[in-house]
Design a protein around this motif. Structure first.
Motif, PDB file in Angstrom:
ATOM      1  N   PHE A  88       0.840  -1.200   0.000  1.00 24.16           N
ATOM      2  CA  PHE A  88       0.000   0.000   0.000  1.00 24.16           C
ATOM      3  C   PHE A  88       0.876   1.252   0.000  1.00 24.16           C
ATOM      4  O   PHE A  88       0.631   2.204  -0.752  1.00 24.16           O
ATOM      5  N   LYS A  89       1.906   1.250   0.826  1.00 23.13           N
ATOM      6  CA  LYS A  89       2.825   2.380   0.895  1.00 23.13           C
ATOM      7  C   LYS A  89       3.577   2.558  -0.421  1.00 23.13           C
ATOM      8  O   LYS A  89       3.797   3.689  -0.883  1.00 23.13           O
ATOM      9  N   ALA A  90       3.960   1.448  -1.058  1.00 21.21           N
ATOM     10  CA  ALA A  90       4.675   1.518  -2.331  1.00 21.21           C
ATOM     11  C   ALA A  90       3.791   2.104  -3.426  1.00 21.21           C
ATOM     12  O   ALA A  90       4.253   2.934  -4.226  1.00 21.21           O
ATOM     13  N   ALA A  91       2.529   1.688  -3.494  1.00 23.82           N
ATOM     14  CA  ALA A  91       1.614   2.219  -4.506  1.00 23.82           C
ATOM     15  C   ALA A  91       1.405   3.719  -4.313  1.00 23.82           C
ATOM     16  O   ALA A  91       1.408   4.492  -5.284  1.00 23.82           O
TER      17      ALA A  91
ATOM     18  N   HIS B  71       3.649  12.493  -9.787  1.00 27.78           N
ATOM     19  CA  HIS B  71       3.003  13.803  -9.642  1.00 27.78           C
ATOM     20  C   HIS B  71       1.480  13.732  -9.743  1.00 27.78           C
ATOM     21  O   HIS B  71       0.832  14.656 -10.228  1.00 27.78           O
ATOM     22  N   PHE B  72       0.903  12.632  -9.256  1.00 30.91           N
ATOM     23  CA  PHE B  72      -0.545  12.553  -9.122  1.00 30.91           C
ATOM     24  C   PHE B  72      -0.956  13.097  -7.756  1.00 30.91           C
ATOM     25  O   PHE B  72      -0.257  12.875  -6.763  1.00 30.91           O
ATOM     26  N   GLU B  73      -2.085  13.800  -7.709  1.00 32.11           N
ATOM     27  CA  GLU B  73      -2.657  14.246  -6.441  1.00 32.11           C
ATOM     28  C   GLU B  73      -3.641  13.185  -5.965  1.00 32.11           C
ATOM     29  O   GLU B  73      -4.476  12.714  -6.740  1.00 32.11           O
ATOM     30  N   LEU B  74      -3.549  12.825  -4.696  1.00 27.88           N
ATOM     31  CA  LEU B  74      -4.375  11.743  -4.164  1.00 27.88           C
ATOM     32  C   LEU B  74      -5.712  12.278  -3.677  1.00 27.88           C
ATOM     33  O   LEU B  74      -5.775  13.214  -2.882  1.00 27.88           O
ATOM     34  N   GLU B  75      -6.775  11.662  -4.160  1.00 29.18           N
ATOM     35  CA  GLU B  75      -8.132  12.047  -3.783  1.00 29.18           C
ATOM     36  C   GLU B  75      -8.635  11.218  -2.592  1.00 29.18           C
ATOM     37  O   GLU B  75      -9.263  11.729  -1.687  1.00 29.18           O
ATOM     38  N   ARG B  76      -8.327   9.915  -2.612  1.00 27.13           N
ATOM     39  CA  ARG B  76      -8.759   9.020  -1.532  1.00 27.13           C
ATOM     40  C   ARG B  76      -7.640   8.048  -1.208  1.00 27.13           C
ATOM     41  O   ARG B  76      -7.100   7.397  -2.115  1.00 27.13           O
ATOM     42  N   VAL B  77      -7.294   7.971   0.040  1.00 26.54           N
ATOM     43  CA  VAL B  77      -6.286   7.021   0.519  1.00 26.54           C
ATOM     44  C   VAL B  77      -6.911   6.288   1.703  1.00 26.54           C
ATOM     45  O   VAL B  77      -6.982   6.819   2.814  1.00 26.54           O
TER      46      VAL B  77
ATOM     47  N   ARG C 127       8.534  -3.064  -8.607  1.00 23.98           N
ATOM     48  CA  ARG C 127       9.969  -2.753  -8.487  1.00 23.98           C
ATOM     49  C   ARG C 127      10.277  -2.149  -7.128  1.00 23.98           C
ATOM     50  O   ARG C 127      11.293  -2.462  -6.505  1.00 23.98           O
ATOM     51  N   ARG C 128       9.391  -1.293  -6.661  1.00 23.09           N
ATOM     52  CA  ARG C 128       9.621  -0.684  -5.347  1.00 23.09           C
ATOM     53  C   ARG C 128       9.540  -1.718  -4.254  1.00 23.09           C
ATOM     54  O   ARG C 128      10.225  -1.610  -3.231  1.00 23.09           O
ATOM     55  N   LEU C 129       8.716  -2.724  -4.456  1.00 23.65           N
ATOM     56  CA  LEU C 129       8.606  -3.791  -3.464  1.00 23.65           C
ATOM     57  C   LEU C 129       9.710  -4.822  -3.601  1.00 23.65           C
ATOM     58  O   LEU C 129       9.925  -5.635  -2.689  1.00 23.65           O
ATOM     59  N   GLY C 130      10.395  -4.819  -4.737  1.00 20.70           N
ATOM     60  CA  GLY C 130      11.430  -5.806  -4.972  1.00 20.70           C
ATOM     61  C   GLY C 130      10.881  -7.168  -5.314  1.00 20.70           C
ATOM     62  O   GLY C 130      11.528  -8.189  -5.051  1.00 20.70           O
ATOM     63  N   THR C 131       9.669  -7.208  -5.919  1.00 20.57           N
ATOM     64  CA  THR C 131       9.064  -8.479  -6.291  1.00 20.57           C
ATOM     65  C   THR C 131       9.156  -8.659  -7.806  1.00 20.57           C
ATOM     66  O   THR C 131       9.331  -7.696  -8.553  1.00 20.57           O
ATOM     67  N   PRO C 132       9.026  -9.906  -8.302  1.00 17.79           N
ATOM     68  CA  PRO C 132       9.089 -10.140  -9.750  1.00 17.79           C
ATOM     69  C   PRO C 132       7.998  -9.364 -10.480  1.00 17.79           C
ATOM     70  O   PRO C 132       6.858  -9.283 -10.004  1.00 17.79           O
TER      71      PRO C 132
END
Length: 211
Positions: free
Chosen positions: A43-46, A54-60, A201-206
């Protein structure tokens, strides 16, 4: 003469692209799977990938497992700094378009559940299982929606290319509709897959995201 040729080529590319997309079926979201214990990191990686783009988040909403961005506009080749891996430069240059990204995290057992459920589902409904309570795998789906600005009353003047008018239509006003609005156009499968791969890639998964 060169300017006229360039204009013709751009219009031809746009018409060809539109014809191809209309002939194909709407692509599904890009998906990949993480283990339940890795949900917080995924969730943190996404979230981090979207902010880096440079997207603005509407709902987290980590509890429900969903991230939605605000619409992001771009003018294609006229604003090259907004182009991404899944961009459509010619289409974005000619049309007023924007993109909304949605990332969902759903327990695998929820995605496998039949839509109708058991016969007495209405008598004793069960809310969907949140990803934080998943027992096994979690399916991560990334979807990039393209919205296009629509002007139903727009008129082109045949005497000059640059003369465009948008007259007032009282019928739309009585229905509470504006003269121009944004409507869903398509799903950007390339952009969805590119964002999914960035999260992996940020998670280091295939990187085996499926489109």
């Amino acid at each position: 003469m060169p300017a006229r040729v360039l204009t013709i080529l751009l219009l031809a590319c746009c018409l060809a692209g539109c014809a191809t997309r209309q002939a194909s079926t709407q692509p599904a979201a890009a998906t990949f799977v993480v283990q339940a214990q890795d949900y917080g990191g995924a969730f943190k990686a996404a979230k981090g990938v979207l902010l880096d783009r440079h997207f603005e988040l509407e709902r987290v909403d980590a509890r429900a497992g969903i991230i939605v961005t605000r619409p992001r506009s771009g003018a294609g080749l006229l604003t090259p700094w907004t182009l991404g891996p899944g961009s459509r430069p010619v289409e974005d240059t000619i049309n007023a378009q924007r993109r909304v990204v949605e990332v969902r995290f759903e327990p695998a057992e929820e995605t496998d559940r039949p839509p109708g459920g058991v016969p007495d589902a209405l008598a004793s409904p069960q809310p969907p299982l949140p990803p934080s309570q998943a027992a096994g795998a979690i399916v991560v789906s990334v979807r990039v929606l393209i919205e296009r600005r629509v002007a139903p009353t727009r008129r082109l003047d045949a005497s000059a290319i640059r003369i465009v008018s948008t007259p007032f239509d009282p019928r739309l006003s009585r229905r509470g509709l504006p003269m121009t609005y944004y409507a869903p156009r398509d799903l950007d499968a390339d952009a969805s897959a590119a964002l999914a791969r960035s999260v992996q890639r940020r998670l280091g998964t295939p990187q085996d995201a499926e489109g």
